[in-house]
Design a protein around this motif. Structure first.
Motif, PDB file in Angstrom:
ATOM      1  N   SER A  39       0.816  -1.214   0.000  1.00  0.00           N
ATOM      2  CA  SER A  39       0.000   0.000   0.000  1.00  0.00           C
ATOM      3  C   SER A  39       0.853   1.270   0.000  1.00  0.00           C
ATOM      4  CB  SER A  39      -0.941   0.011   1.216  1.00  0.00           C
ATOM      5  OG  SER A  39      -0.196  -0.067   2.420  1.00  0.00           O
ATOM      6  N   SER A  58      -5.611  -3.123  -1.026  1.00  0.00           N
ATOM      7  CA  SER A  58      -4.859  -2.773   0.185  1.00  0.00           C
ATOM      8  C   SER A  58      -4.887  -1.266   0.439  1.00  0.00           C
ATOM      9  CB  SER A  58      -3.416  -3.266   0.060  1.00  0.00           C
ATOM     10  OG  SER A  58      -2.797  -2.725  -1.096  1.00  0.00           O
ATOM     11  N   VAL A  59      -4.764  -0.464  -0.625  1.00  0.00           N
ATOM     12  CA  VAL A  59      -4.854   0.990  -0.477  1.00  0.00           C
ATOM     13  C   VAL A  59      -6.264   1.386  -0.031  1.00  0.00           C
ATOM     14  CG1 VAL A  59      -4.735   3.190  -1.702  1.00  0.00           C
ATOM     15  CG2 VAL A  59      -3.031   1.423  -2.151  1.00  0.00           C
ATOM     16  N   TYR A 119      -6.716   0.733   3.648  1.00  0.00           N
ATOM     17  CA  TYR A 119      -6.091   1.801   4.444  1.00  0.00           C
ATOM     18  C   TYR A 119      -6.962   3.052   4.468  1.00  0.00           C
ATOM     19  CZ  TYR A 119      -3.027   5.754   5.409  1.00  0.00           C
ATOM     20  OH  TYR A 119      -2.504   6.915   5.903  1.00  0.00           O
ATOM     21  N   PHE A 154      -8.414   4.238   8.083  1.00  0.00           N
ATOM     22  CA  PHE A 154      -7.710   5.309   8.781  1.00  0.00           C
ATOM     23  C   PHE A 154      -8.126   6.712   8.345  1.00  0.00           C
ATOM     24  CE2 PHE A 154      -4.908   1.642   9.100  1.00  0.00           C
ATOM     25  CZ  PHE A 154      -4.694   1.612  10.465  1.00  0.00           C
ATOM     26  N   SER A 196     -13.457  -2.167   5.915  1.00  0.00           N
ATOM     27  CA  SER A 196     -12.041  -2.568   5.927  1.00  0.00           C
ATOM     28  C   SER A 196     -11.900  -4.060   6.199  1.00  0.00           C
ATOM     29  CB  SER A 196     -11.278  -1.761   6.984  1.00  0.00           C
ATOM     30  OG  SER A 196     -11.331  -0.384   6.709  1.00  0.00           O
TER      31      SER A 196
END
Length: 280
Positions: free
Chosen positions: A206, A235-236, A239, A243, A251
């Protein structure tokens, strides 16, 4: 055998079994937790729609497509380069100092943090393509996974008995024909292992992709436009949802999709190895 040695052997065996059991429990616990939290949030709409505020839809289909595009392009470039480099180092190179230097360099590159690759990719490939895109991200990942492909393939080539080479050459086979028909099929295990490890790193990356591939959540139309447009991988996206937006349910769902995707790719790689491996 003395009682002290028996006690020592039993103690070592117990510690080894305990370490193995703890490792398995940790792995099963992590995978089980992600799947239990993620699978209830996965629906057909979640997999087949895109994230849109205007349409009030939530989905990760563009993230799945972007991930598959990056996997395919990265492997298409990295596998021939990595396998070719390993063949040269094992079968053709004669300068031992050069071989040791290249091996040391590849091992060093394998340990460099991915954020460094991301910065290099941003300065080189993003400028080359004009903007963040899947192509820039794929080229960055090619550099990241090349050491893994080279080292695993090289070690697998070294395990092929020298008698195979000597026998083929004694029968009049040319060197490349011998490599193509005997050495490479006999070392498929290492090549497939390198492919699986590479896919794992591509799917889980990521940091480097944030700098190079971007974070777009929508598809750009045709496949060519998709490759040259900004796009977030799974994966990005994980994130960003966790977050930046605080959507932990999504997620965990993306994490479960990632686990299933890696499992499917690994199974396909194993089946391809069985099909390509010569029957003895």
């Amino acid at each position: 055998m003395t009682s002290k040695r028996k006690f020592w052997n039993i103690g070592v065996r117990v510690l080894v079994y305990a370490a193995a059991a703890l490792t398995v429990l940790l792995l099963v616990g992590i995978l089980g937790y992600v799947l239990v939290r993620g699978i209830p949030n996965i629906t057909p709409e979640f997999l087949l729609q895109s994230d849109s505020v205007l349409k009030h839809t939530m989905g990760i289909f563009p993230l799945i497509v972007n991930t598959l595009c990056i996997i395919v392009l990265s492997l298409v470039i990295a596998l021939p380069l990595g396998v070719g480099a390993a063949i040269y180092l094992t079968e053709y190179a004669t300068n031992k100092k050069l071989i040791r230097m290249i091996e040391y360099t590849t091992e060093t590159l394998a340990g460099i943090p991915s954020i460094i690759y991301g910065l290099v990719g941003m300065l080189l490939f993003v400028r080359l393509t004009g903007s963040s895109s899947l192509v820039a991200g794929s080229l960055t990942l090619v550099i990241m996974i090349l050491p893994t492909v080279i080292r695993t393939t090289q070690e697998s080539l070294k395990t092929v008995p020298m008698s195979y080479r000597e026998g083929a050459l004694a029968l009049g086979a040319k060197k490349w024909y011998m490599i193509r028909t005997i050495i490479l099929p006999s070392s498929l295990d290492g090549i497939v292992t390198g492919c699986i490890l590479s896919v794992g790193r591509i799917v889980g990356e990521s940091a480097a992709l944030l700098f190079t591939a971007g974070a777009g959540k929508l598809l750009s139309g045709s496949l060519l436009h998709t490759y040259f447009s900004s796009g977030a991988t799974l994966s990005v996206g994980l994130y960003m949802y966790a977050f930046e937006e605080g959507k932990y349910d999504i997620s965990y769902a993306i994490g479960a999709v990632l686990l299933v995707l890696v499992l499917i790719i690994n199974i396909c790689a194993k089946l391809a190895k069985k099909k390509l491996k010569p029957k003895t």
